[in-house]
Structures are given as structure tokens and as C-alpha cells.
Design a protein around this motif. Structure first.
Motif, short mmCIF file in Angstrom:
data_model
loop_
_atom_site.label_atom_id
_atom_site.label_comp_id
_atom_site.label_asym_id
_atom_site.label_seq_id
_atom_site.Cartn_x
_atom_site.Cartn_y
_atom_site.Cartn_z
N ILE A 2 50.51 67.85 56.91
CA ILE A 2 51.86 66.53 57.61
C ILE A 2 51.74 66.24 58.41
O ILE A 2 50.75 66.73 60.00
N LEU A 3 51.20 65.19 58.77
CA LEU A 3 51.58 64.40 59.69
C LEU A 3 52.02 63.81 60.98
O LEU A 3 53.20 62.85 60.29
N VAL A 9 57.33 63.78 60.97
CA VAL A 9 56.69 63.08 60.35
C VAL A 9 56.73 62.28 59.08
O VAL A 9 57.73 61.56 59.45
N VAL A 10 55.12 61.33 59.50
CA VAL A 10 54.82 59.96 59.36
C VAL A 10 53.67 59.82 58.27
O VAL A 10 54.07 58.84 57.96
N ASP A 11 53.44 60.76 57.61
CA ASP A 11 52.91 61.06 55.98
C ASP A 11 52.81 62.54 55.91
O ASP A 11 52.42 63.46 56.74
N THR A 12 52.14 62.30 54.52
CA THR A 12 51.56 63.67 54.14
C THR A 12 50.55 63.66 52.90
O THR A 12 50.60 62.14 52.07
N ALA A 13 49.96 64.71 53.02
CA ALA A 13 48.73 64.45 51.68
C ALA A 13 48.20 64.94 51.28
O ALA A 13 48.02 66.01 52.65
N ALA A 17 43.76 63.51 48.06
CA ALA A 17 43.21 61.80 48.38
C ALA A 17 41.97 61.72 49.09
O ALA A 17 42.01 60.19 49.13
N THR A 52 44.97 60.43 55.55
CA THR A 52 46.31 59.49 56.31
C THR A 52 45.96 58.75 56.71
O THR A 52 43.92 58.67 57.34
N ASP A 53 46.68 57.32 56.70
CA ASP A 53 46.46 56.83 57.28
C ASP A 53 46.64 56.94 58.77
O ASP A 53 46.87 58.15 59.20
N VAL A 55 47.29 57.00 62.59
CA VAL A 55 47.54 56.74 63.58
C VAL A 55 47.95 56.39 65.54
O VAL A 55 46.43 57.99 65.52
N ALA A 65 48.90 67.04 62.98
CA ALA A 65 48.46 67.56 61.68
C ALA A 65 49.10 69.59 61.18
O ALA A 65 47.90 69.62 62.10
#
Length: 78
Positions: A2-3, A9-13, A17, A52-53, A55, A65
Motif C-alpha cells: 500500500i503506497l 492511499v494513492v496506489d496498491t500493488a 506487478a 507502483t508508479d 510519486v 510503503a
């Protein structure tokens, strides 16, 4: 994973991935080097790819993270 940025939260993976599994990405890198007559060497740090991308770091906004089995890493600047 989890980012988060600034507590949101802006992204998860998952590790999947990265080429389906980080080990697959490492194998692809090793094979690509072998095709050029090179090899991974002991002691090298190898980054298998981003989950993730990226940031940006902004002063006062921590980036976190959170990994299922590895723990949490928080980075902040300024």
C-alpha cells in the motif's frame, strides 16, 4: 503493498506487478545480460522493477510503503 502520500492511499500493488513475480524480472535481467556475455555479480544490488508508479517527495508530505511481510517504510523530506 500500500503506497500512501500524506496519509492518503494513492496506489496498491502486489509483487506480481513486477513481470508477474519479482523472480521472473530477475531471471529476465540475468538472461538479457547473458546474451551480451555479461552476468550478475555477487554483491550487486538489483532492482527488479517498481510495483507502483513513482510519486514525488514534497516537503511536509511523507510517503509510506506498507508491505505485507516486510513492514512499513516512511520517507519524508524538508
Amino acid at each position: 503493498m500500500i503506497l500512501g502520500v500524506g496519509g492518503a492511499v494513492v496506489d496498491t500493488a502486489t509483487g506480481a506487478a513486477v513481470q508477474g513475480h519479482p523472480a521472473r524480472a530477475l531471471a529476465l535481467a540475468a538472461n538479457a545480460l547473458a546474451e551480451r556475455g555479461l552476468a550478475l555479480e555477487e554483491g550487486w544490488i538489483v532492482l527488479t522493477g517498481g510495483m507502483t508508479d513513482a510519486v514525488p517527495l514534497e516537503p511536509g508530505r511523507p510517503v509510506t510503503a506498507e508491505f505485507t511481510h516486510l513492514g512499513t517504510l516512511t520517507v519524508s523530506c524538508g
